[in-house]
Write an enzyme that holds these catalytic residues in place. Structure first.
Site, PDB file in Angstrom:
ATOM      1  N   SER A 474       0.826  -1.209   0.000  1.00 44.55           N
ATOM      2  CA  SER A 474       0.000   0.000   0.000  1.00 44.55           C
ATOM      3  C   SER A 474       0.861   1.261   0.000  1.00 44.55           C
ATOM      4  CB  SER A 474      -0.884  -0.007   1.246  1.00 44.55           C
ATOM      5  OG  SER A 474      -1.923   0.939   1.140  1.00 44.55           O
ATOM      6  N   PRO A 475       0.368   2.359  -0.579  1.00 48.96           N
ATOM      7  CA  PRO A 475       1.112   3.616  -0.510  1.00 48.96           C
ATOM      8  C   PRO A 475       1.370   4.037   0.933  1.00 48.96           C
ATOM      9  CG  PRO A 475      -0.674   3.786  -2.101  1.00 48.96           C
ATOM     10  CD  PRO A 475      -0.874   2.489  -1.374  1.00 48.96           C
ATOM     11  N   TYR A 635      -7.732  14.905   0.898  1.00 55.27           N
ATOM     12  CA  TYR A 635      -6.880  15.711   0.024  1.00 55.27           C
ATOM     13  C   TYR A 635      -7.743  16.390  -1.043  1.00 55.27           C
ATOM     14  CZ  TYR A 635      -3.233  13.257   2.571  1.00 55.27           C
ATOM     15  OH  TYR A 635      -2.445  12.758   3.587  1.00 55.27           O
ATOM     16  N   ARG A 683      -8.276   5.728  -5.666  1.00 57.65           N
ATOM     17  CA  ARG A 683      -8.489   5.496  -4.233  1.00 57.65           C
ATOM     18  C   ARG A 683      -9.551   6.464  -3.736  1.00 57.65           C
ATOM     19  NH1 ARG A 683      -4.486   4.352   0.870  1.00 57.65           N
ATOM     20  NH2 ARG A 683      -4.393   2.380  -0.237  1.00 57.65           N
ATOM     21  N   ARG A 777       1.415  -1.450   7.094  1.00 59.62           N
ATOM     22  CA  ARG A 777       2.255  -1.713   8.267  1.00 59.62           C
ATOM     23  C   ARG A 777       2.917  -3.090   8.251  1.00 59.62           C
ATOM     24  NH1 ARG A 777      -1.778   1.689  10.148  1.00 59.62           N
ATOM     25  NH2 ARG A 777      -1.044   3.487  11.334  1.00 59.62           N
TER      26      ARG A 777
END
Length: 828
Positions: A474-475, A635, A683, A777
């Site tokens: 994942s980013p 964002y 996303r 993670r």
């Protein structure tokens, strides 16, 4: 642990806690409470002696299984206690049919009270199978291990045990208010159910949240024993209805008819039958206008095949909507909540009685172990709350699955069955494979797994790109760039994860302009120099990890920009050097903390759109295999989508179609310059976790719009749009949103959010809830997470090849000597 509680024999009297000087309230007469000068709700106090370390006079409000078992345990621990249970109904009254208990719960009962355990063992019906009927197919999964008995029989056992121990049982008697009881008793156990008067009377302290859900259901019974747990689906002209059924009494050799009103001991046994459907289906079918008898007969007709044409019966059965109860606190002075009064969990995971009985075990243990009542009640809540919250998360996932059942009916039969079995996320691919390898193997074959290949190591195609496995790195924002340039840290970070075996490795959010950065440490693609630096990284991935794809995520920070690096103060503005922000509307992320952004006008929107286009052209030249447009997490583009951050009154604000307009403009412009054979994903934040924000229904429409414009997959995340969000954190907590979009639209989805194990990945894929799984993670903890997942599953195929220099490490190193001689004899 409550399960390890060891009780003294009931016959062994104990010295009253506190010694000779302890004050014990006495009754003024038969059944009359002792007089007290304490204020209602106050803790027992004595001016002449210290508080007894354990309560001696106990009131239990509510005679359900949890209240009765708590009373029995507390009395058995100390026979000198005076324990009274108030139950407003008659002893023979009960409004359910069968009760399911787990082996874990039974183990706790066995340790705490063998007499109750033996009585339960004699009454239990046990079975291993689950039958799932789906569009003419009856599929069976085995190895599950259920135990059930009639609710009435359970109450009889507990009534008898309480009477044997000397607990006072007051039937047909409304309990005094808890505050009054608290003034005359050392401990008040409020086990008065989901409609708890105690909880309502002290709502200012307990601070309950009650959530009513979208389905109606009714508890009924059948006079025969199902031979398994049965799930049956009825697709009617009104909508989807479902039946949950399970046996709770054995067929009897005694052929005489039962004399009980709904006695479960007839020749053919008995089963609980729950019929459930969405509220709108319930109304459309006219159930809202039927009485109890009419509803019962109608349900029997709808599910005649599952019931073999037999009738159903009711017992004060009413249609109701399930309510989830959560309390911020479980105790108030010497009043404590237990069972449904404190918490509820949806019946589809069979946990209501289980939780109440386990509460009773824990409460009794904590009262025994702690020196004061305050400490005992604190310890009880500390022990039980994490268990309850975990169960409630599982129950919520199961509840939502049945609410959205109609969206899964087009799945292949075995995938549908696997999806149902794993709906709560407590049953997974790996443990289901251990329980029933034949069933799980058939699901894997239907999915398309080659022999010996776990689902996560099957390939997946997006446009002209074939990913060798279903794992996505994942980013993850690193915040270590200088002037937007990715450097050696990015090369090592992304290169290591590519060597680690994932099918797709994503960059962090790469910003399209200096003003679009989150922090000064963010990477960019607004210059050719940056593009060349990225090309160095993509070349390494392609050369050193052939078969691994690398994708770029393009975004603009919007109102969340000009902040410090995460470890310097997340979302905090820079101490100096701040740059102006732009957003859909002039709303700061945190009022009084972050700067007020400038609302983009038409010229500004055009300029930003062209920045995205220029960055996409550079990304293509840099050698990226996939491009993702970041429309999530508050964002810039996400700010247009959410009604909480878009307050515009022009053509780009208001209704969802207007809020979508600008993000779709940017998507179309980027798609036009992005190479045709390379996939493009989006996303989104599928919920804002805040009142008035994006709803799950809107998330489906957002996904539908991007898919219609050519998005090859939706990367479904949630939240981070507003600072006052209230996420429902937990394992795989965001995947239900991906699941819903995938099955509503038949569009590929990437699931993300606390997916931490390869077992989770296999489960999500095999159930049809996701096509790809993105993990962040776990890849920080272990860059070779995918290769290690392959090793753990004994997979050595082409979907997870070890780089030649690393092949010597493809087997897990031994952790100690394993060749010691085994014992020749084992003596019992």
């Amino acid at each position: 642990m409550a399960g390890a509680l060891t009780m003294p024999p009931a016959e062994a009297p104990r010295t009253a806690p506190g010694g000779a000087g302890a004050v014990r309230p006495e009754a003024d007469g038969e059944g009359a409470p002792a007089k007290s000068t304490r204020a209602p709700g106050a803790r027992p106090e004595s001016p002449r002696a210290p508080e007894p370390p354990t309560p001696l006079r106990i009131a239990v409000v509510g005679g359900g299984p949890g209240g009765l078992y708590a009373a029995a345990l507390l009395k058995r621990l100390d026979p000198s206690r005076e324990v009274t249970v108030w139950e407003r109904n008659a002893p023979e009254d009960t409004f359910g049919f069968g009760v399911v208990l787990s082996d874990e719960t039974l183990g706790g009962i066995e340790h705490a009270d063998p007499a109750v355990y033996r009585a339960l063992q004699d009454a239990f019906v046990r079975w291993d199978d689950i039958h799932i009927a789906h569009r003419g197919h009856l599929l069976t999964s085995t190895g599950h291990g259920f135990a059930a008995l009639g609710r009435r029989r359970l109450l009889e056992i507990l009534h008898a045990r309480c009477a044997e121990l000397g607990v006072r049982l007051r039937f047909r008697t409304e309990a005094p208010p808890a505050a009054e009881l608290a003034a005359t008793h050392d401990l008040v156990v409020a086990a008065d159910g989901v409609h708890s008067r105690t909880r309502d009377a002290h709502a200012d302290v307990f601070r309950p949240t009650l959530t009513t859900h979208r389905c109606r259901y009714i508890w009924l019974a059948a006079d025969f024993a199902f031979d398994a747990f049965r799930f049956e689906i009825a697709e009617t002209e009104y909508g989807v209805m479902q039946l949950h059924g399970y046996p709770f009494s054995r067929p009897s050799s005694d052929h005489r008819p039962s004399t009980r009103p709904f006695g479960p001991h007839g020749q053919s046994g008995s089963s609980t039958v729950i019929v459930e459907m969405r509220e709108e289906v319930w109304r459309a079918a006219g159930f809202d206008e039927l009485d109890e008898a009419e509803s019962t007969a109608r349900c029997a007709k709808l599910f005649a095949e599952a019931l073999g044409g037999r009738a159903l019966r009711s017992n004060n059965s009413t249609w109701t909507a399930f309510r989830t109860v959560v309390n911020e606190r479980w105790s108030h002075g010497n009043i404590v909540l237990l069972g449904d009064a404190a918490h509820t969990a949806h019946f589809s995971i069979g946990s209501g009685t289980k939780l109440a009985v386990e509460d009773a075990l824990a409460l009794a243990a904590c009262v025994e172990e702690q020196p004061t009542l305050d400490e005992a009640l604190a310890a009880y809540e500390t022990e039980r709350r994490p268990v309850v919250e975990s169960t409630q998360r599982a129950a919520a996932a199961s509840l939502r699955w049945f609410e959205e059942l109609g969206g899964y009916l087009d799945q292949p039969p075995r995938q549908f069955a696997f999806n149902l079995l794993t709906r709560s996320r407590r049953v997974t691919h790996d443990n289901l494979r251990l329980r029933d390898p034949a069933f799980t193997g058939s699901v894997e074959r239907e999915f398309g797994c080659p022999p010996g290949t776990p689902p996560m190591f099957t390939p997946f195609r997006l446009r002209g790109l074939t990913l060798r496995n279903r794992v996505v790195v994942s980013p993850m924002d690193l915040y270590v760039a200088e002037d937007g340039l990715p450097g050696d840290f990015h090369l090592v970070h992304l290169g290591a994860r590519a060597l680690g075996g994932a099918g797709l490795v994503m960059t962090e959010m790469v910003c399209v302009s200096p003003q679009g950065r989150i922090t000064p440490g963010c990477t960019g693609l607004w210059t050719d120099e940056q593009a060349a630096a990225w090309a160095r990284i993509t070349a390494f991935v392609h050369d050193r990890s052939p078969g691994t794809a690398i994708g770029v995520q393009l975004g603009h920070s919007g109102r969340k920009g000009s902040t410090r690096r995460m470890w310097e103060g997340i979302d905090q503005p820079l101490p100096e050097g701040n740059w102006p922000l732009t957003a859909a509307s002039p709303l700061p992320y945190r009022t009084g903390v972050n700067q007020i952004p400038h609302a983009l006008d038409r010229d500004g929107m055009t300029a930003v759109r062209e920045e995205f286009v220029a960055a996409a052209r550079r990304a293509a030249r840099s050698g990226f295999d996939l491009l993702e447009l970041h429309c999530a997490h508050g964002y810039l583009l996400s700010g247009f989508l959410s009604p909480l951050t878009n307050r515009r009154d022009d053509a780009y604000g208001g209704a969802l179609g207007n809020r979508l307009r600008y993000p779709l403009e940017v998507f179309d412009a980027v798609r036009e310059v992005w190479p045709e054979d390379r996939p493009m994903t989006v996303r989104i934040s599928a919920t804002d976790w805040a009142d008035g924000g994006t709803t799950a229904e809107e998330a489906v429409e957002i996904a539908r719009a991007f898919a219609a414009h050519g998005a090859d997959a939706l990367d479904v995340s949630t939240g981070q749009v507003v600072p006052d969000e209230r996420p429902e954190y937990g394992r795989s907590y965001q995947t239900p949103y991906a699941d819903r979009i995938r099955n509503a639209l038949a569009v590929p989805v990437i699931a993300v959010g606390a997916i931490s194990s390869w077992d989770d990945v296999n489960s999500l894929l095999l159930a049809g809830r996701a096509d790809l799984c993105a993990l962040a993670r776990p890849h920080l903890y272990d860059p070779h997470w995918t290769l290690h997942a392959a090793a753990d599953q004994n997979y050595q195929g082409p979907a997870a090849p070890w780089p030649p220099p690393y092949r010597a490490g493809s087997r897990k190193p031994p952790t100690g000597r394993t060749d010691a001689p085994k014992p020749r004899l084992t003596l019992g």
